[in-house]
Scaffold this active site. Structure first.
Site, PDB file in Angstrom:
ATOM      1  N   ARG A 207       0.777  -1.154   0.117  1.00  0.00           N
ATOM      2  CA  ARG A 207      -0.018  -0.015  -0.153  1.00  0.00           C
ATOM      3  C   ARG A 207       0.771   1.318   0.004  1.00  0.00           C
ATOM      4  NH1 ARG A 207      -3.631  -2.854  -1.568  1.00  0.00           N
ATOM      5  NH2 ARG A 207      -5.890  -2.984  -0.516  1.00  0.00           N
ATOM      6  N   GLU A 237      -2.331   8.104  -4.644  1.00  0.00           N
ATOM      7  CA  GLU A 237      -3.083   7.515  -5.756  1.00  0.00           C
ATOM      8  C   GLU A 237      -4.417   8.136  -5.820  1.00  0.00           C
ATOM      9  OE1 GLU A 237      -3.155   3.446  -5.275  1.00  0.00           O
ATOM     10  OE2 GLU A 237      -1.048   2.984  -5.110  1.00  0.00           O
ATOM     11  N   HIS A 254      -0.290   0.379  -9.499  1.00  0.00           N
ATOM     12  CA  HIS A 254      -0.901  -0.460  -8.361  1.00  0.00           C
ATOM     13  C   HIS A 254      -1.549  -1.642  -9.213  1.00  0.00           C
ATOM     14  CE1 HIS A 254      -3.281  -0.445  -4.461  1.00  0.00           C
ATOM     15  NE2 HIS A 254      -2.898  -1.561  -4.843  1.00  0.00           N
TER      16      HIS A 254
END
Length: 377
Positions: A207, A237, A254
């Protein structure tokens, strides 16, 4: 029954349409108005499922085709008596493939000899466990940091974060948390990154926010660029730190868990959970029909190459992470999309998992390829 589903969930219409009307939506921009009269909500990690999204709606079941749940307000769902299911482990193999593709890229482009280096894994959930076990089965010197799991696991080399920071390769797979005994937000900040030595390789595929990006840029400058950086996740993000992207070896949007089979497994697991919730028997769709085979059924390996090169060539034949890096940099230069990050995810070029390919080989190379995730004769 009305089902609202993220448009990036593969096979969602095929699997769920017999249960009701399936409406595909942009998960990032989902609104309360879109879900107000829905019965079922199916999401991925880009959708924040909160009280504000669902309060006053008719949603009774939320399914997330992901392994993480940090985008879900679980307390609210429990209070509102809304059932929930995710897909733990669905993309663990895919993320592990990403890690080894990244290491193969670093070996082929920079001759980083990772097989004999000290490996540190951060996080021992479904993904971290898979990554750790692959390294261990390959005979690598590997350790793991996860203080929440250390007391309950045996035959696992748990160490402190300080020990991890002395490793040659650090693979990050921790969730993003801001509370509790061991919050992971900015886990690797200025103080921690200052302990990294020249030549360290960092692969971040958990993450964004676990690494303090400003501190990482500063440490990169201090080491005069003598670091190997692979980043799949970013603090802001869908915006990414362009200064950081400019100095990393590999930058991706991602997608570490975005194998074709991993995404299909996520949809499949949520589908089975919904059928169980509705107390109906799932149609006779076997897992093999829901999960695709790979493009390469098999190939034979010559044993004349050094192990790391043999591994790299096999890995890159199935999935070369550099293609995702090139595509990201091109699309940002082209600058034709309003949201490049999400466009890349929505229009991702499908890739297979290593396990879909059968390797014909003998000797140590065969054992290493089996440990890295391939099927081996």
């Amino acid at each position: 029954m009305k089902i609202i589903a993220d448009e990036n969930m593969p096979n969602v219409e095929t699997l769920f349409s017999h249960l009701g009307t399936v409406e595909l939506v942009n998960g990032r921009n989902l609104t309360h108005g879109q879900v107000k009269d829905a019965d079922i909500l199916l999401v991925r990690s880009v959708t924040k499922v909160t009280r504000g999204l669902l309060d006053g709606s008719s949603v009774r079941f939320v399914g997330s085709a992901t392994i993480g749940v940090d985008h879900i307000d679980l307390d609210y769902l429990a209070q509102a008596n809304i059932a929930f299911s995710s897909a733990p482990g669905c993309n663990a193999e895919a993320v592990a493939d990403y890690v080894f593709s990244a290491l193969s890229h670093l070996y082929m482009t920079k001759k980083l000899p990772w097989l004999k280096r000290k490996i540190g894994v951060v996080g021992y959930g479904n993904v971290g466990k898979t990554v750790y076990q692959r390294f261990a089965q390959m005979g690598c010197d590997v350790c793991v940091y996860d203080p929440l799991k250390a007391q309950d696991q045996y035959d696992v080399n748990f160490v402190s974060l300080a020990d991890i920071l002395t490793c040659d390769v650090i693979s990050l797979h921790a969730p993003l948390t801001t509370s509790g005994s061991y919050p992971t937000k900015d886990m690797l900040g200025c103080e921690e990154l200052s302990q990294l030595s020249s030549g360290v390789a960092i692969i971040s595929a958990g993450r964004g926010g676990v690494i303090n990006e400003s501190a990482l840029i500063e440490r990169h400058k201090q080491l005069q660029g003598d670091m190997h950086l692979v980043l799949d996740v970013w603090d802001g993000e869908p915006l990414i730190n362009q200064e950081l992207a400019s100095i990393v070896d590999i930058a991706t949007p991602h997608i570490a868990g975005y194998s074709k089979q991993g995404r299909e497994k996520g949809t499949w697991m949520v589908y089975l959970a919904l059928c169980k919730y509705l107390k109906i028997e799932a149609p006779k769709i076997v897992r093999g029909d829901a999960i695709s085979p790979g493009w390469f059924a098999s190939f034979d390996l010559s044993n004349q190459f050094p192990y790391e090169e043999a591994l790299a060539r096999c890995v890159q034949a199935v999935y070369d992470v550099a293609r995702d890096d090139v595509r990201l940099r091109y699309k940002y230069r082209e600058n034709k999309e309003s949201n490049v990050f999400d466009w890349l995810r929505k229009n991702y070029v499908e890739r297979d998992e290593f396990n879909t390919c059968l390797i014909g080989s003998t000797g140590d190379a065969s054992s290493l390829l089996g440990a890295i995730g391939f099927s081996v004769k």
